[in-house]
Design a protein around this motif. Structure first.
Motif, short mmCIF file in Angstrom:
data_model
loop_
_atom_site.label_atom_id
_atom_site.label_comp_id
_atom_site.label_asym_id
_atom_site.label_seq_id
_atom_site.Cartn_x
_atom_site.Cartn_y
_atom_site.Cartn_z
N VAL A 130 3.42 -2.30 -8.53
CA VAL A 130 1.96 -2.36 -8.50
C VAL A 130 1.47 -2.70 -7.09
O VAL A 130 0.52 -2.08 -6.58
CB VAL A 130 1.43 -3.41 -9.51
CG1 VAL A 130 -0.05 -3.71 -9.25
CG2 VAL A 130 1.63 -2.92 -10.94
N ALA A 131 2.13 -3.65 -6.45
CA ALA A 131 1.74 -4.03 -5.09
C ALA A 131 1.90 -2.86 -4.11
O ALA A 131 1.02 -2.58 -3.29
CB ALA A 131 2.56 -5.23 -4.62
N GLU A 132 3.01 -2.15 -4.23
CA GLU A 132 3.28 -1.02 -3.32
C GLU A 132 2.26 0.10 -3.52
O GLU A 132 1.68 0.62 -2.54
CB GLU A 132 4.70 -0.50 -3.54
CG GLU A 132 5.80 -1.41 -3.04
CD GLU A 132 7.18 -0.81 -3.30
OE1 GLU A 132 7.25 0.26 -3.95
OE2 GLU A 132 8.18 -1.42 -2.88
N ILE A 133 2.07 0.51 -4.78
CA ILE A 133 1.18 1.64 -5.05
C ILE A 133 -0.27 1.27 -4.73
O ILE A 133 -1.02 2.08 -4.16
CB ILE A 133 1.33 2.10 -6.50
CG1 ILE A 133 2.76 2.62 -6.75
CG2 ILE A 133 0.31 3.19 -6.85
CD1 ILE A 133 3.07 2.92 -8.21
N SER A 134 -0.66 0.04 -5.04
CA SER A 134 -2.02 -0.40 -4.73
C SER A 134 -2.28 -0.37 -3.23
O SER A 134 -3.36 0.04 -2.78
CB SER A 134 -2.26 -1.80 -5.29
OG SER A 134 -2.14 -1.84 -6.68
N ALA A 135 -1.31 -0.82 -2.46
CA ALA A 135 -1.46 -0.82 -1.00
C ALA A 135 -1.58 0.60 -0.46
O ALA A 135 -2.38 0.88 0.45
CB ALA A 135 -0.27 -1.54 -0.36
N LEU A 136 -0.80 1.51 -1.02
CA LEU A 136 -0.87 2.91 -0.57
C LEU A 136 -2.24 3.53 -0.88
O LEU A 136 -2.82 4.24 -0.06
CB LEU A 136 0.23 3.72 -1.24
CG LEU A 136 1.66 3.42 -0.76
CD1 LEU A 136 2.69 4.06 -1.71
CD2 LEU A 136 1.86 3.93 0.67
N ILE A 137 -2.75 3.23 -2.09
CA ILE A 137 -4.06 3.78 -2.46
C ILE A 137 -5.15 3.18 -1.59
O ILE A 137 -6.07 3.89 -1.12
CB ILE A 137 -4.33 3.52 -3.95
CG1 ILE A 137 -3.37 4.34 -4.82
CG2 ILE A 137 -5.79 3.85 -4.31
CD1 ILE A 137 -3.44 4.03 -6.30
N ALA A 138 -5.05 1.88 -1.30
CA ALA A 138 -6.07 1.22 -0.47
C ALA A 138 -6.09 1.78 0.95
O ALA A 138 -7.13 1.76 1.62
CB ALA A 138 -5.80 -0.29 -0.44
N ALA A 139 -4.94 2.27 1.41
CA ALA A 139 -4.85 2.79 2.78
C ALA A 139 -5.34 4.22 2.91
O ALA A 139 -5.48 4.73 4.03
CB ALA A 139 -3.40 2.69 3.25
N LEU A 140 -5.65 4.87 1.79
CA LEU A 140 -6.06 6.29 1.85
C LEU A 140 -7.46 6.42 2.43
O LEU A 140 -8.31 5.56 2.26
CB LEU A 140 -6.00 6.89 0.45
CG LEU A 140 -4.61 7.00 -0.18
CD1 LEU A 140 -4.69 7.49 -1.60
CD2 LEU A 140 -3.76 7.97 0.65
#
Length: 456
Positions: free
Chosen positions: A446-456
């Motif tokens: 969750v932390a990894e995917i959330s960070a990737l989405i936030a960086a888009l």
């Protein structure tokens, strides 16, 4: 020609004054009648401040088309489903925005036999006709009838799912959220009492109030859960039940006030029905699946995946003859209830299961929660949903051991999996992560995917 953005994938939802007005509602009613060649239509509404005016406008459109309108008045969506079949109507409409914000409203609609209505089965044609306004001349014979007495038949049908003799004494907190559930629940509670059910109910936010003084009734939101949880603990209840605005969803709390995630209730109800009907089909949505699939396999049933959304679940049940279908969002569908969803049948079945098993709700769920933990649905607002999904796919798909594109992107990695999909009803990207006994893996993912989405 006008464009009505209130039409969604399988229902109508729009912002009042901008996307949905009485004039638009009148045209939708007229288009519904003509599009389905309907002569008899059931009409109900929730308790929102705008719902009565919109329902009256829908009725006007139906009456102009010469329709016999069977008016249920204030009721839940499942009562409209029931009445459409019980009263042999050609279709049904419930004016409701369910759990949407205060300045929204909408409609849920079905065809004859309470069959789902989506773009492929007539909704697109209704939309086009409503937008064009190219209606046939007004037809004679339109009449409005009070059909609220059908509630008594609805109560009998719902209670028919439960063996009252199997119930044991329980104290239950029920939170209607000031939505439409209160009066219908009271009728069900009276029916239970008449049958000698040893249940004590503690009511909370019970009276319908379209101003929603305690917030929009959406128990799925964490901020709306403490009221039910705290009362469960304060009165020493065995469990709590809370409904959304049109009560086609119900949410459960155990005796400690812990909110029970919807996918675990799907598993419990799958177990209930497979005990009654071995080998039966169980339909589930593709967001969180492992717990349900494990239970169904162990019980010798058939697990059948369907796209998220009531129209898709219902049609899959009709196509496969499945006895029960459930979504993690707390929609539960029953073959013997026109393959429709109900917010009243599930809690009754859970109460019966508690009585039969002699175990508390927490005890029934303990092993399942540990064996298949999940993240709960996490929502993201992004500028471009499709681009966000593609970006996550590019990173994770090459490593995946399994993939499913039935509804959004589902990737499996041995001990964990995720589903990432666009909402059908809101401009949101939704993420669900589950694992086989590894809460730490979920937290990391969750932390990894959330960070990737936030960086888009």
């Amino acid at each position: 020609m006008q464009s009505y953005s209130c039409f969604k994938a399988y229902d109508i939802r729009g912002k009042l004054g901008a996307e949905l007005t009485p004039q638009i509602a009148r045209r939708i009613g007229r288009a519904f009648a003509e599009g389905l060649a309907a002569k008899r239509v059931v009409l109900g509404r929730d308790c929102r401040a705008s719902s009565q005016e919109l329902a009256e406008a829908v009725a006007e459109g139906l009456l102009q088309a010469g329709v016999e309108v069977l008016d249920l008045g204030l009721c839940g969506t499942e009562e409209m489903y029931f009445a459409t079949t019980a009263l042999a109507a050609d279709g049904g409409i419930e004016v409701t925005a369910s759990h949407n914000p205060m300045d929204y409203n909408g409609m849920k609609m079905v065809r004859r036999g309470s069959a789902p209505l989506d773009s492929a089965s007539g909704l697109a044609a209704i939309k086009a006709l409503a937008e064009s306004g190219d209606f046939a001349p007004d037809q004679p014979g339109g009449v409005l009838r009070d059909a609220s007495a059908v509630r008594a038949q609805f109560v009998e049908a719902v209670l028919g799912f439960v063996d009252v003799s199997a119930l044991r004494p329980l104290k239950i907190v029920v939170n209607a959220g000031n939505g439409a559930a209160g009066p219908t629940f009271d009728a069900i509670a009276q029916g239970l009492g008449t049958r000698g059910a040893p249940l004590e109910f503690v009511r909370l936010h019970h009276d319908p109030d379209g101003s929603f003084p305690h917030g929009i009734p959406n128990p799925l939101l964490p901020e709306n859960q403490p009221a039910t949880a705290e009362l469960v603990r304060a009165v020493g209840a065995d469990l709590g039940v809370a409904w959304d605005g049109d009560f086609d969803r119900c949410f459960l709390f155990d005796a400690a006030g812990n909110f029970v995630a919807g996918e675990y209730i799907v598993g419990l109800l799958a177990e209930v029905f497979l005990a009654k009907e071995p080998g039966a089909g169980i339909v589930h949505d593709p967001r969180v699946v492992w717990n349900t699939q494990d239970i169904v396999a162990t019980a010798g049933g058939r697990a059948i995946a369907a796209r998220t959304g009531h129209a898709f679940l219902k049609q899959t049940m009709r196509d496969t003859g499945a006895v029960y279908g459930g979504e993690m969002s707390a929609h539960h569908y029953f073959r013997d209830f026109m393959c429709c969803d109900s917010g009243m049948i599930p809690w009754l079945l859970v109460v019966e299961l508690i009585g039969r098993s002699g175990r508390s709700l927490a005890e029934l769920l303990e092993l399942r929660r540990a064996a298949f933990p999940s993240s709960g649905e996490i929502n993201f607002r992004v500028q471009d949903v499709a681009a966000a999904v593609a970006a996550i796919e590019a990173i994770y798909a090459p490593q995946a051991q399994g993939r499913d594109d039935l509804d959004g992107l589902s990737l499996e990695f041995g001990t964990w999996r995720f589903n990432l999909r666009a909402s059908n009803t809101e401009p949101l990207l939704r993420l669900n992560v589950e694992s086989r006994g590894r809460r730490d893996v979920i937290d990391t993912a969750v932390a990894e995917i959330s960070a990737l989405i936030a960086a888009l």
